[in-house]
Design an enzyme around this catalytic site. Structure first.
Site, PDB file in Angstrom:
ATOM      1  N   HIS A 205       3.322   1.351  -3.091  1.00  0.00           N
ATOM      2  CA  HIS A 205       3.830   1.338  -1.714  1.00  0.00           C
ATOM      3  C   HIS A 205       5.323   1.577  -1.585  1.00  0.00           C
ATOM      4  O   HIS A 205       5.843   1.682  -0.478  1.00  0.00           O
ATOM      5  CB  HIS A 205       3.512  -0.002  -1.049  1.00  0.00           C
ATOM      6  CG  HIS A 205       4.377  -1.116  -1.549  1.00  0.00           C
ATOM      7  ND1 HIS A 205       4.243  -1.675  -2.786  1.00  0.00           N
ATOM      8  CD2 HIS A 205       5.422  -1.762  -0.970  1.00  0.00           C
ATOM      9  CE1 HIS A 205       5.142  -2.626  -2.948  1.00  0.00           C
ATOM     10  NE2 HIS A 205       5.872  -2.691  -1.869  1.00  0.00           N
TER      11      HIS A 205
HETATM   12  N1  UDP Z   1      -1.274  -8.384  -3.070  1.00  0.00           N
HETATM   13  C1  UDP Z   1      -2.394  -8.898  -2.431  1.00  0.00           C
HETATM   14  N2  UDP Z   1      -3.367  -8.006  -2.023  1.00  0.00           N
HETATM   15  C2  UDP Z   1      -3.286  -6.673  -2.261  1.00  0.00           C
HETATM   16  C3  UDP Z   1      -2.148  -6.173  -2.944  1.00  0.00           C
HETATM   17  C4  UDP Z   1      -1.157  -7.067  -3.326  1.00  0.00           C
HETATM   18  O1  UDP Z   1      -2.512 -10.093  -2.226  1.00  0.00           O
HETATM   19  O2  UDP Z   1      -4.189  -5.938  -1.872  1.00  0.00           O
HETATM   20  C5  UDP Z   1      -0.228  -9.325  -3.463  1.00  0.00           C
HETATM   21  C6  UDP Z   1       0.129  -9.244  -4.916  1.00  0.00           C
HETATM   22  O3  UDP Z   1      -0.711 -10.094  -5.655  1.00  0.00           O
HETATM   23  C7  UDP Z   1       1.562  -9.686  -4.940  1.00  0.00           C
HETATM   24  C8  UDP Z   1       2.081  -9.270  -3.591  1.00  0.00           C
HETATM   25  O4  UDP Z   1       0.958  -8.964  -2.786  1.00  0.00           O
HETATM   26  O5  UDP Z   1       1.693 -11.074  -5.040  1.00  0.00           O
HETATM   27  C9  UDP Z   1       2.945  -8.079  -3.784  1.00  0.00           C
HETATM   28  O6  UDP Z   1       3.309  -7.587  -2.594  1.00  0.00           O
HETATM   29  P1  UDP Z   1       3.917  -6.131  -2.471  1.00  0.00           P
HETATM   30  O7  UDP Z   1       3.431  -5.292  -3.571  1.00  0.00           O
HETATM   31  O8  UDP Z   1       3.628  -5.730  -1.072  1.00  0.00           O
HETATM   32  O9  UDP Z   1       5.478  -6.388  -2.572  1.00  0.00           O
HETATM   33  P2  UDP Z   1       6.505  -6.466  -3.791  1.00  0.00           P
HETATM   34  O10 UDP Z   1       5.991  -7.466  -4.771  1.00  0.00           O
HETATM   35  O11 UDP Z   1       6.631  -5.119  -4.371  1.00  0.00           O
HETATM   36  O12 UDP Z   1       7.765  -6.924  -3.167  1.00  0.00           O
END
Ligand code: UDP
Length: 350
Positions: A205
């Site tokens: 994403h």
């Molecule tokens: N996550 C979730 N469902 C999904 C995809 C990701 O619960 O379908 C969780 C994942 O386990 C992690 C968090 O969302 O804890 C990550 O969020 P994201 O990738 O949006 O943000 P980033 O970590 O890159 O800031």
């Protein structure tokens, strides 16, 4: 003590759940959750409040979408108004999103002390909006709570030593909780008919991937290549879904599904054999599950996971041999330590 907790994006709900649970257990803090609205789809927001038992937001600002400047500007205005009305003693911000930046800026102009959870992470890539957000939040905060010693070292390099504490990783707390809960509260394996099958999990994403047409095509080709040996289960982020629809991209061997709740995601991770992601959170969660992860970026803030042999960048050829012990993220009590540091700091102000 009156504490404003600013959240807006999926990873922040997950981190806030771990800390809010510890706040409730410790007592003595009156916490108000302020939801900026940055993520608003039910499966990107509400599901986490429901599943993880996060207290309902005291305010929902309803600010989602728009350019970085427009979104941050609107948040700044609304958060400032909320802070002027309620006068919290401190403001807690998480990670590196526009909600983090707006929360920190609004509070600093009102001279309200800021606590930054996940302080000190650096990709050293200033083209990432997240890097700008986290650097600014760190430099405005009075308490900088870092998940790792690497974070503490990064802060020191920037002259930040006061108020810095290594408390462990609240995502580790969240993962340990989800692993337990997902044993009984997830149906994803039967829903997707995955029991006994070999599969990989993918999320994608980041703007640096989705917004660059050529790069995105190369990342998709890389994922398709991985899908030749096992199906890739891909819960698709709304931003990525939009881009893929616009560009007519349908990756082969990839099972596209809607974003999952937290327990389903962890149940899926638990039986997977590979993780492909550009998410900061998922890189670590793969590490906590001791699953090999290929990070679909050219650098990572979570260098420990690479050093430990569980993570490699897609631009790297080889894995290091994986280390089984995981000692650099705390013992699952980062939420409790976070609350203890905040309470000690507040007591010292009197
Ligand atoms: N996550 C979730 N469902 C999904 C995809 C990701 O619960 O379908 C969780 C994942 O386990 C992690 C968090 O969302 O804890 C990550 O969020 P994201 O990738 O949006 O943000 P980033 O970590 O890159 O800031």
């Amino acid at each position: 003590m009156k504490l404003f907790t600013i959240v807006g994006a999926r990873p922040q709900f997950i981190k806030a759940a771990a800390v809010s649970r510890a706040v409730a257990e410790a007592g003595g803090i009156d916490e108000a959750i302020i939801h900026t609205g940055q993520h608003y789809d039910a499966n990107m927001s509400d599901i986490f409040f429901d599943e993880l038992g996060i207290p309902a937001p005291a305010r929902h600002l309803g600010i989602g979408g728009g350019s970085h400047g427009a979104m941050t500007g609107k948040m700044l205005e609304s958060l400032e108004a909320a802070m002027m009305e309620d006068r919290p003693d401190a403001v807690l911000v998480y990670g590196d999103t526009n909600s983090t930046l707006a929360g920190a800026l609004a509070a600093s102009k009102l001279h309200i002390p800021i606590v930054h959870v996940e302080a000190g992470l650096r990709s050293f890539n200033r083209k990432m909006p997240e890097e700008i957000n986290r650097v600014v939040a760190d430099h405005l905060s009075v308490l900088l709570l870092s998940p790792t010693q690497t974070g503490v070292d990064n802060l020191k390099t920037e002259g930040l030593t006061k108020g810095v504490h290594a408390v462990g990783d609240v995502m580790h707390d969240a993962t340990l909780y989800a692993i337990e809960q997902s044993k009984t509260r997830s149906t994803v394996m039967s829903d997707l008919e995955l029991d006994g099958k070999d599969y990989a999990v993918c999320t994608l994403h980041r703007a640096e991937n989705t917004d660059d047409v050529d790069r995105f095509a190369r990342v998709i080709a890389f994922i398709e290549d991985q899908a030749k040996t096992r199906p890739v289960i891909f819960p698709v982020h709304p931003r990525t879904r939009k881009v893929m629809a616009e560009r007519g991209i349908k990756p082969e061997g990839v099972v596209q599904i809607d974003p999952l709740g937290y327990f389903d995601l962890h149940r899926l991770l638990a039986d997977s054999s590979l993780v492909l992601t550009d998410s900061g959170g998922l890189q670590k969660e793969a590490y906590f599950h001791r699953k090999p992860c290929i990070t679909l970026r050219d650098e990572t803030e979570w260098t420990e996971t690479v050093g430990a042999g569980w993570n490699r960048l897609w631009t790297m050829d080889d894995w290091k041999s994986p280390r089984v012990d995981i000692t650099d993220c705390g013992d699952g009590d980062a939420g409790a330590k976070t609350v203890a540091v905040i309470k000690d700091w507040f007591a010292a102000q009197k």
